[in-house]
Design an enzyme around this catalytic site. Structure first.
Site, PDB file in Angstrom:
ATOM      1  N   HIS A  12       0.843  -1.217   0.000  1.00 43.24           N
ATOM      2  CA  HIS A  12       0.000   0.000   0.000  1.00 43.24           C
ATOM      3  C   HIS A  12       0.877   1.267   0.000  1.00 43.24           C
ATOM      4  O   HIS A  12       0.559   2.247   0.675  1.00 43.24           O
ATOM      5  CB  HIS A  12      -1.012  -0.030   1.147  1.00 43.24           C
ATOM      6  CG  HIS A  12      -0.444  -0.083   2.531  1.00 43.24           C
ATOM      7  ND1 HIS A  12      -1.044  -0.785   3.559  1.00 43.24           N
ATOM      8  CD2 HIS A  12       0.649   0.501   3.085  1.00 43.24           C
ATOM      9  CE1 HIS A  12      -0.341  -0.622   4.665  1.00 43.24           C
ATOM     10  NE2 HIS A  12       0.688   0.163   4.403  1.00 43.24           N
ATOM     11  N   HIS A  59      -1.702   5.097   9.496  1.00 47.26           N
ATOM     12  CA  HIS A  59      -0.386   5.731   9.629  1.00 47.26           C
ATOM     13  C   HIS A  59      -0.537   7.075  10.336  1.00 47.26           C
ATOM     14  O   HIS A  59      -0.260   8.121   9.765  1.00 47.26           O
ATOM     15  CB  HIS A  59       0.264   5.898   8.257  1.00 47.26           C
ATOM     16  CG  HIS A  59       0.391   4.617   7.479  1.00 47.26           C
ATOM     17  ND1 HIS A  59      -0.675   4.013   6.861  1.00 47.26           N
ATOM     18  CD2 HIS A  59       1.464   3.827   7.238  1.00 47.26           C
ATOM     19  CE1 HIS A  59      -0.269   2.903   6.266  1.00 47.26           C
ATOM     20  NE2 HIS A  59       1.013   2.762   6.474  1.00 47.26           N
ATOM     21  N   HIS A 194      10.708  -3.297   3.506  1.00 48.83           N
ATOM     22  CA  HIS A 194      11.129  -1.902   3.390  1.00 48.83           C
ATOM     23  C   HIS A 194      11.459  -1.337   4.764  1.00 48.83           C
ATOM     24  O   HIS A 194      10.950  -1.797   5.788  1.00 48.83           O
ATOM     25  CB  HIS A 194      10.078  -1.029   2.693  1.00 48.83           C
ATOM     26  CG  HIS A 194       8.756  -0.867   3.397  1.00 48.83           C
ATOM     27  ND1 HIS A 194       7.921  -1.916   3.703  1.00 48.83           N
ATOM     28  CD2 HIS A 194       8.105   0.249   3.820  1.00 48.83           C
ATOM     29  CE1 HIS A 194       6.823  -1.452   4.272  1.00 48.83           C
ATOM     30  NE2 HIS A 194       6.904  -0.141   4.374  1.00 48.83           N
ATOM     31  N   GLU A 241       4.699  -4.954   8.627  1.00 48.81           N
ATOM     32  CA  GLU A 241       3.340  -4.848   8.080  1.00 48.81           C
ATOM     33  C   GLU A 241       2.857  -6.166   7.479  1.00 48.81           C
ATOM     34  O   GLU A 241       1.657  -6.399   7.342  1.00 48.81           O
ATOM     35  CB  GLU A 241       3.288  -3.761   6.994  1.00 48.81           C
ATOM     36  CG  GLU A 241       3.448  -2.348   7.535  1.00 48.81           C
ATOM     37  CD  GLU A 241       3.314  -1.288   6.446  1.00 48.81           C
ATOM     38  OE1 GLU A 241       3.136  -0.127   6.793  1.00 48.81           O
ATOM     39  OE2 GLU A 241       3.402  -1.632   5.236  1.00 48.81           O
TER      40      GLU A 241
HETATM   41 FE   LIG Z   1       2.074   1.154   5.657  1.00 55.98          FE
END
Ligand SMILES: [Fe+2]
Length: 319
Positions: A12, A59, A194, A241
């Site tokens: 996402h 977030h 990431h 995540e």
């Molecule tokens: Fe995220």
């Protein structure tokens, strides 16, 4: 009876949303990313789900550091896009499905998963970007209602992969006890590897990502045993995540058909992963038994058509 027909895993990445909103999808850098979702949009257009459950993380848009629920289920009638610092994304307000969401909340909480019930919530790129990737860019309305499920993966401790997987199973049980005939898809979003800050910023581990995708299809229970520290070490701080994908996977059969996969590096500073999993085709006997269920004839023929088309996609899918 409602049923979950498929699970979708998707990164996402916020920069994907920015590329969409700023008309950059045809630029070579972004075309490489968006082209990987063309077949997925076709699949979704044919699947025509009645409801999408989207597992994502907020977030710091709806929840600040002052309050971070581990699992928060959106039970509202609508969910506006959040302002993440440069105005809300130009996407339609998402319509919820309060009746099914309330039913899921009741079933799952009585199964001893302590969800937070959210009756007002804005949703950020964690939810809207995967919606764009699978449903395109509708101007006025999304094609189906959405039930958001926000998971804490931003502040320690996030839930374990096993907890997520078992929650997926409880969600499936809830959906399958809902009396209305509804075809439901469930998204697991975020990742893949990431890290956005610190000395290892920019970390990407394609080998680990691909093994995760392989096991997501073939041996998800193996993934449920991965500790947080391994996600952090191998997939970067934000790679955690990926536990959210296990909620999606837990809501599916043990054996699934992987009908499509896409993986590319990078988008922004993130590995992009995407997968579509359908519950494995039933045997002729099981199909006959299923035919006697309360599912309507229209629903059955639609599912059969989806499976047929999905296997066509699978033969051309990217790995
Ligand atoms: Fe995220």
């Amino acid at each position: 009876m409602a049923k979950i027909i498929a699970g979708i895993g998707s990164s996402h990445v916020p920069a994907i949303g920015a590329a969409l909103d700023n008309g950059k999808t045809e630029e070579p850098y972004w075309k490489r990313v968006f082209s990987g979702f063309e077949k997925s949009k076709q699949w979704m257009a044919q699947a025509k789900p009645d409801v999408a459950i989207v597992v994502y993380n907020d977030h710091a848009s709806a929840f600040s550091v002052e309050m971070i629920p581990t699992f928060a289920l959106g039970c509202a009638a609508e969910f506006p896009p959040a302002d993440e610092g440069w105005g809300p994304r130009p996407v339609p307000v998402l319509k919820g499905h309060p009746a099914l969401a309330a039913h899921i909340a009741q079933s799952v909480i009585l199964d001893e998963f302590d969800l937070t019930i959210v009756n007002k919530m804005e949703v950020d790129h964690g939810l809207t970007v995967p919606m764009n990737l699978l449903f395109g860019q509708p101007k006025d309305a999304w094609p189906c209602p959405v039930i958001p499920l926000a998971v804490n993966v931003v502040m320690y401790p996030p839930p374990t992969g096993h907890r997520c997987y078992m929650l997926g199973k409880a969600i499936r049980k809830a959906v399958e006890s809902y009396p209305e005939d509804l075809n439901v898809v469930i998204f697991g979003t975020g990742g893949l590897s990431h890290q956005i800050s610190g000395p290892r910023a920019g970390l990407i581990n394609s080998k680990w990502d691909k093994a995760f995708l392989d096991n997501l299809t073939r041996d998800p229970k193996k993934l449920t045993r991965i500790p947080h520290i391994e996600y952090m070490r191998e997939a970067g701080a934000e790679g955690i995540e990926m536990v959210m994908w296990l909620i999606m996977r837990g809501a599916l059969d043990d054996k699934v058909d992987e009908v499509y996969r896409f993986y590319t590096v990078p988008a922004s500073n993130t590995a992009v992963g995407h997968i579509i999993l359908e519950n494995a085709r039933k045997s002729a006997g099981a199909r006959k038994a299923a035919g006697k269920s309360r599912r309507g004839a229209a629903g059955k023929s639609r599912q059969a058509a989806v499976r047929q088309r999905s296997h066509r996609i699978a033969s051309k899918g990217t790995r």
